[in-house]
Design an enzyme around this catalytic site. Structure first.
Site, mmCIF file in Angstrom:
data_model
loop_
_atom_site.group_PDB
_atom_site.id
_atom_site.type_symbol
_atom_site.label_atom_id
_atom_site.label_comp_id
_atom_site.label_asym_id
_atom_site.label_seq_id
_atom_site.Cartn_x
_atom_site.Cartn_y
_atom_site.Cartn_z
ATOM 1 N N SER A 175 2.895 5.163 -5.698
ATOM 2 C CA SER A 175 4.026 4.419 -6.269
ATOM 3 C C SER A 175 3.671 3.333 -7.263
ATOM 4 C CB SER A 175 4.876 3.824 -5.142
ATOM 5 O OG SER A 175 5.530 4.846 -4.440
ATOM 6 N N LYS B 89 7.780 -6.182 -7.373
ATOM 7 C CA LYS B 89 8.536 -5.086 -6.778
ATOM 8 C C LYS B 89 9.475 -5.653 -5.722
ATOM 9 C CE LYS B 89 7.957 -0.556 -4.587
ATOM 10 N NZ LYS B 89 6.997 0.448 -4.066
ATOM 11 N N SER C 86 7.616 4.710 -6.552
ATOM 12 C CA SER C 86 8.821 3.944 -6.277
ATOM 13 C C SER C 86 8.843 2.558 -6.950
ATOM 14 C CB SER C 86 8.993 3.761 -4.770
ATOM 15 O OG SER C 86 7.919 3.046 -4.209
#
Length: 586
Positions: free
Chosen positions: A237, A110, A193
């Protein structure tokens, strides 16, 4: 260092204004004495500010790929059709690839994780995180411990995955580079996210699913995926993109995986964890990254040292082998001895799509057919979990994720990130691309004003976190795992287009698309229980103008367990799949 006469330093006029703000009246002698004491505090702060920056030697970049040899590239859209890649690079240790438990498996990170020499974007626009117009994004000088562990375990890190703008969306259309598409249906949300992390692991799953059914695999529409990915989870997320994209994502017990060197939303809810296209791969990746690093304040006395981390993949296989030896690993007996609690309040949420509820109830029925005991359980406070999350964090959240405020306990924070300037241009850009960020800034400023909301408001919210944790623990004393939905619907159509436009939608309408998405995930971020999202089945996709009608998208189911019982959670997921994979339920 600021001089005593500098306009930025403490002078008598500034001090008198400070005193007046409290309504204090001082004698001349008291005023002189307190001025000297406060000035001494300022001098010590300036003394520390003048010291050279300290970088803990445990965060030194992996020597297998020296920083001088680290190069990266941005992909053209034709090579990044789902917009899941932020940028590409390679980190590996050839010796570890040959001997480590990850054995050359490809890994995406990420874009919140520090890798020395590689830009860190946090999904936002250039120059939001730096003060130099010559450096569009900060370039860390450290490797987060999770990066070093991946390389030492034989993983091949092949790039950064796109994430949502400042990680403030549960969908996948707010990144500065544009929406991240669901690999099952383009034009639909893939979840956030950790949007790119979910999609890149799902690409692999989509290709396998289609090949198994002799369906065409359109490589140019999918692009290159990865075997494994690392996500971050503060309100869901990891689990939201796993659910929307039809893959697997584990939010481990709070503090089990070190968060050092990763951009924080707030230490009370920060989690990093594994994402993959199978339960076994989630267990394998967890074995590679778990364990206290000696720096992360999120760890607890129950967090194992790195040297004592269980081999989760081996323990999972041992538990399965034990059932196999007893002749129980069958579609009618694999669940023998397992107690599953179907969480009532999670199925009563007002925005829950009946099709999603049906998939979760079908999973409960499947557990029963497998020989498990399934009971309805109730945690009334679960319905307040989202509000408790908000009250506990909103007042301080923007200081952490925008201004890079260090935790109140000792920690090594993300380096090189500076807060963006809150200009009119910033406001207009964020309102167009991610009103969730603007709302977070305004909400933190308002709720964080102690004149309006004394600290007792947040103190009360934190006490309710303890209450909520105890409520889940009480139910988990009678069952092994909880079963509930991840998301209220399947991935909705994108609200923001590739051009970064929201059409005629108002700010409130844009924000509404995110409301309720994390109601079944965020509560476990603040209580710290391990929670796995996995594919459970399918539900019809919403019909939207210009998008394919009649399509279906994955539905995720969530399995939650006791603190540090990751093996139990993963075993329950494995048991469920003895009766067939969730995406086989067509």
């Amino acid at each position: 260092m600021v001089s005593p006469t500098s306009p930025d330093g403490l002078d008598k006029v500034t001090f008198q204004k400070l005193v007046a703000s409290f309504g204090f009246q001082m004698t001349p002698q008291d005023e002189a004495d307190y001025f000297a004491l406060v000035k001494a505090i300022e001098d010590e702060v300036n003394e520390v500010e003048a010291m050279p920056a300290y970088v803990d030697p445990r965060l030194a970049p992996c020597v297998a790929t020296p920083v001088s040899e680290r190069t990266y590239s941005m992909l053209d859209r034709k090579d990044n059709p789902l917009n899941a890649w932020s940028h590409r690079f390679t980190l590996k240790d050839d010796k570890a690839v040959a001997t480590g438990i990850l054995a050359g498996r490809t890994v995406a990170l990420k874009d919140t994780i520090s890798v020395a020499g590689i830009p860190l974007t946090l999904g936002t626009h250039p120059y939001q995180l730096t003060t130099s117009p010559d450096v569009p994004y900060p370039v860390p000088t450290i490797d987060a411990p999770i990066v070093t562990r991946l390389v030492e375990s034989g993983g091949v890190i092949v790039g950064m995955a796109t994430c949502e703008n400042f990680c403030m969306s549960g969908l996948s259309d707010t990144s500065a580079t544009g929406p991240v598409d669901n690999p099952w249906l383009k034009g639909y949300a893939a979840g956030g996210s950790s949007s790119g992390s979910g999609v890149l692991t799902a690409v692999t799953a989509v290709k396998k699913w289609r090949q198994k059914r002799n369906c065409p695999v359109n490589e140019p529409e999918l692009g290159e995926g990865v075997d494994l990915a690392i996500g971050g989870d503060q309100g869901g997320s990891i689990r939201l993109p796993a659910a929307f994209s039809g893959t697997y994502g584990l939010k481990p017990t709070h503090g089990l995986v070190p968060y050092t060197g990763i951009a924080s939303l707030h230490p009370i809810c920060d989690h990093a964890g594994p994402m993959a296209s199978s339960v076994n791969d989630v267990a394998l990746l967890l074995s590679a990254i778990a364990g206290y690093d000696g720096m992360d304040p999120r760890a607890t006395p129950n967090t194992p040292l790195r040297s004592n981390v269980p081999a989760y993949h081996e323990l999972l296989q041992a538990a399965i082998s034990d059932k196999q030896d007893r002749g129980e690993w069958t579609p009618t007996a694999a669940g023998k001895g397992l107690r599953v609690g179907l969480l009532k309040e999670a199925l009563d949420l007002p925005k829950l799509d009946p099709n999603v509820a049906s998939v979760v109830r079908a999973a409960a029925a499947k557990f029963e057919r497998l020989g498990a005991t399934v009971v309805d359980v109730s945690v009334p406070l679960h319905s307040k979990g989202g509000a408790i999350w908000t009250a506990a964090m909103r007042g301080a959240m923007a200081d952490v994720f925008l201004a890079s405020k260090a935790p109140d306990l000792h920690a090594h924070t993300t380096t090189g990130v500076t807060p963006p300037k809150m200009t009119q241009a910033w406001y207009e850009t964020m309102t167009k691309s991610s009103p969730m960020v603007v709302t977070a800034v305004l909400g933190s400023a308002y709720i964080g004003d102690s004149a309006r909301f004394p600290h007792r408001y947040r103190n009360k919210a934190v006490s309710h976190i303890v209450q909520l944790r105890a409520a889940y623990d009480a139910v988990l004393a009678d069952v092994d795992v909880l079963l509930l939905p991840v998301t209220p619907t399947v991935g909705p159509p994108h609200s923001i287009t590739t051009a970064g436009e929201a059409g005629n939608m108002s700010v409130l309408e844009l924000y509404a698309t995110n409301l309720g998405v994390s109601d079944n995930t965020a509560p476990f971020n603040i209580t710290g229980h391990p929670a796995l999202a996995m594919p459970g089945g399918w539900a019809p996709a919403a019909v939207s103008e210009g998008l394919t009608a009649g399509g279906k998208l994955p539905v995720g189911v969530q399995i939650v367990g006791k603190h540090h019982d990751e093996v139990g959670v993963l075993l329950a997921a494995s048991i469920l799949e003895v009766a067939g994979l969730g995406l086989d339920e067509e």
